[in-house]
Design a protein around this motif. Structure first.
Motif, PDB file in Angstrom:
ATOM      1  N   LEU A 178      -9.122  -1.187   4.428  1.00  0.00           N
ATOM      2  CA  LEU A 178      -7.920  -1.889   3.985  1.00  0.00           C
ATOM      3  C   LEU A 178      -7.750  -1.752   2.479  1.00  0.00           C
ATOM      4  O   LEU A 178      -6.653  -1.442   1.997  1.00  0.00           O
ATOM      5  CB  LEU A 178      -7.986  -3.364   4.395  1.00  0.00           C
ATOM      6  N   ALA A 179      -8.814  -1.948   1.732  1.00  0.00           N
ATOM      7  CA  ALA A 179      -8.738  -1.825   0.271  1.00  0.00           C
ATOM      8  C   ALA A 179      -8.396  -0.400  -0.143  1.00  0.00           C
ATOM      9  O   ALA A 179      -7.627  -0.179  -1.091  1.00  0.00           O
ATOM     10  CB  ALA A 179     -10.062  -2.251  -0.361  1.00  0.00           C
TER      11      ALA A 179
ATOM     12  N   TYR B 135      -6.681   1.928   1.558  1.00  0.00           N
ATOM     13  CA  TYR B 135      -5.260   2.230   1.806  1.00  0.00           C
ATOM     14  C   TYR B 135      -4.348   1.424   0.886  1.00  0.00           C
ATOM     15  O   TYR B 135      -3.357   1.949   0.377  1.00  0.00           O
ATOM     16  CB  TYR B 135      -4.896   1.969   3.269  1.00  0.00           C
ATOM     17  N   ARG B 136      -4.654   0.158   0.681  1.00  0.00           N
ATOM     18  CA  ARG B 136      -3.767  -0.699  -0.124  1.00  0.00           C
ATOM     19  C   ARG B 136      -3.823  -0.364  -1.624  1.00  0.00           C
ATOM     20  O   ARG B 136      -2.873  -0.647  -2.339  1.00  0.00           O
ATOM     21  CB  ARG B 136      -4.123  -2.178   0.077  1.00  0.00           C
ATOM     22  N   ASN B 137      -4.921   0.223  -2.079  1.00  0.00           N
ATOM     23  CA  ASN B 137      -5.075   0.512  -3.513  1.00  0.00           C
ATOM     24  C   ASN B 137      -5.122   2.010  -3.797  1.00  0.00           C
ATOM     25  O   ASN B 137      -5.742   2.442  -4.750  1.00  0.00           O
ATOM     26  CB  ASN B 137      -6.346  -0.166  -4.028  1.00  0.00           C
ATOM     27  N   THR B 138      -4.428   2.769  -2.974  1.00  0.00           N
ATOM     28  CA  THR B 138      -4.427   4.222  -3.141  1.00  0.00           C
ATOM     29  C   THR B 138      -3.718   4.605  -4.431  1.00  0.00           C
ATOM     30  O   THR B 138      -2.609   4.161  -4.696  1.00  0.00           O
ATOM     31  CB  THR B 138      -3.738   4.898  -1.942  1.00  0.00           C
TER      32      THR B 138
ATOM     33  N   LEU C 230      -6.375  -1.410  10.433  1.00  0.00           N
ATOM     34  CA  LEU C 230      -5.829  -2.198   9.326  1.00  0.00           C
ATOM     35  C   LEU C 230      -5.350  -3.558   9.816  1.00  0.00           C
ATOM     36  O   LEU C 230      -5.537  -4.570   9.128  1.00  0.00           O
ATOM     37  CB  LEU C 230      -4.676  -1.448   8.643  1.00  0.00           C
TER      38      LEU C 230
ATOM     39  N   ASP D  38      -8.404  -5.665  10.183  1.00  0.00           N
ATOM     40  CA  ASP D  38      -8.906  -6.050   8.859  1.00  0.00           C
ATOM     41  C   ASP D  38      -8.015  -7.108   8.209  1.00  0.00           C
ATOM     42  O   ASP D  38      -8.511  -8.051   7.579  1.00  0.00           O
ATOM     43  CB  ASP D  38      -9.018  -4.827   7.947  1.00  0.00           C
ATOM     44  N   GLU D  39      -6.710  -6.946   8.350  1.00  0.00           N
ATOM     45  CA  GLU D  39      -5.785  -7.933   7.788  1.00  0.00           C
ATOM     46  C   GLU D  39      -5.967  -9.291   8.454  1.00  0.00           C
ATOM     47  O   GLU D  39      -5.937 -10.330   7.787  1.00  0.00           O
ATOM     48  CB  GLU D  39      -4.341  -7.453   7.932  1.00  0.00           C
TER      49      GLU D  39
ATOM     50  N   GLN E  85      -9.006 -10.841   7.020  1.00  0.00           N
ATOM     51  CA  GLN E  85      -8.748 -11.295   5.651  1.00  0.00           C
ATOM     52  C   GLN E  85      -7.954 -12.599   5.645  1.00  0.00           C
ATOM     53  O   GLN E  85      -8.280 -13.532   4.913  1.00  0.00           O
ATOM     54  CB  GLN E  85      -8.004 -10.197   4.880  1.00  0.00           C
TER      55      GLN E  85
END
Length: 196
Positions: free
Chosen positions: A79-80, A82-85, A165, A168-169, A172
């Motif tokens: 998740l991190a 993909y979200r912080n690419t 994802l 994972d979301e 979270q």
């Protein structure tokens, strides 16, 4: 002993179906639990690398009673990542974005020359192909050419960018995280350490 993941080596390659659920890391974690229980291990320690470390992360979250502790190599949470690419990650991990494209293009390109695909992805890293013993590289190439491999590999990555994802979301949002002792190591020249 080693347990292979569904799209890897000589492991099974179930059809992906209409969605990527067959390759969800939650399903692969269930595979690992079943194998370990079948071998008589109700509780165990986990050492995993790369794609296997993604499965191990889900294994620890979904089956905390079974996982005593973890050592994960070359991973940050999916998740991190993909979200912080950013550009550096996208260039280093271009295959993540190629493999999740709609079928049949990625599958067709890989299947047209699986050895070239393996050498392109694995040889692009810091050490190149020199890091692989010739026998190991030959086995990667052999397995890449097995029927169904291209489809299974794409399904694995599509699951990572989709259903995984979502899992994972949900974790979270609920505040659920790995509670076991955890150590994560990455290579000095790798993209994970540079980018995350």
């Amino acid at each position: 002993g080693r347990v292979g993941l569904r799209p890897s080596g000589a492991s099974g390659r179930p059809p992906a179906g209409p969605g990527p659920a067959a390759y969800a890391k939650r399903e692969m974690a269930r595979d690992a639990i079943e194998v370990m229980r079948g071998l008589g291990h109700a509780r165990f320690q986990v050492l995993a690398h790369d794609r296997g470390a993604r499965v191990a992360h889900r294994l620890a979250l979904d089956h905390p009673e079974a996982v005593e502790r973890l050592l994960l190599l070359d991973i940050a949470p999916t998740l991190a990542m993909y979200r912080n690419t950013g550009e550096a990650f996208a260039r280093a991990y271009w295959h993540w974005f190629f493999l999740i494209q709609p079928p049949p293009l990625p599958e067709a390109l890989i299947a047209s020359d699986p050895v070239r695909y393996v050498r392109s992805v694995m040889g692009a890293r810091h050490a190149g192909l020199a890091a692989f013993a010739p026998e190991a590289l030959a086995e990667y190439e052999r397995c890449a050419a097995l029927p169904g491999t291209a489809e299974a590999v794409c399904a694995d990555y599509r699951a990572s960018a989709g259903v995984d994802l979502a899992h994972d979301e949900a974790d979270q949002r609920s505040g659920r995280s790995v509670t076991q002792p955890l150590r994560v190591l990455w290579g000095e020249h790798g993209a994970v350490g540079r980018c995350f």
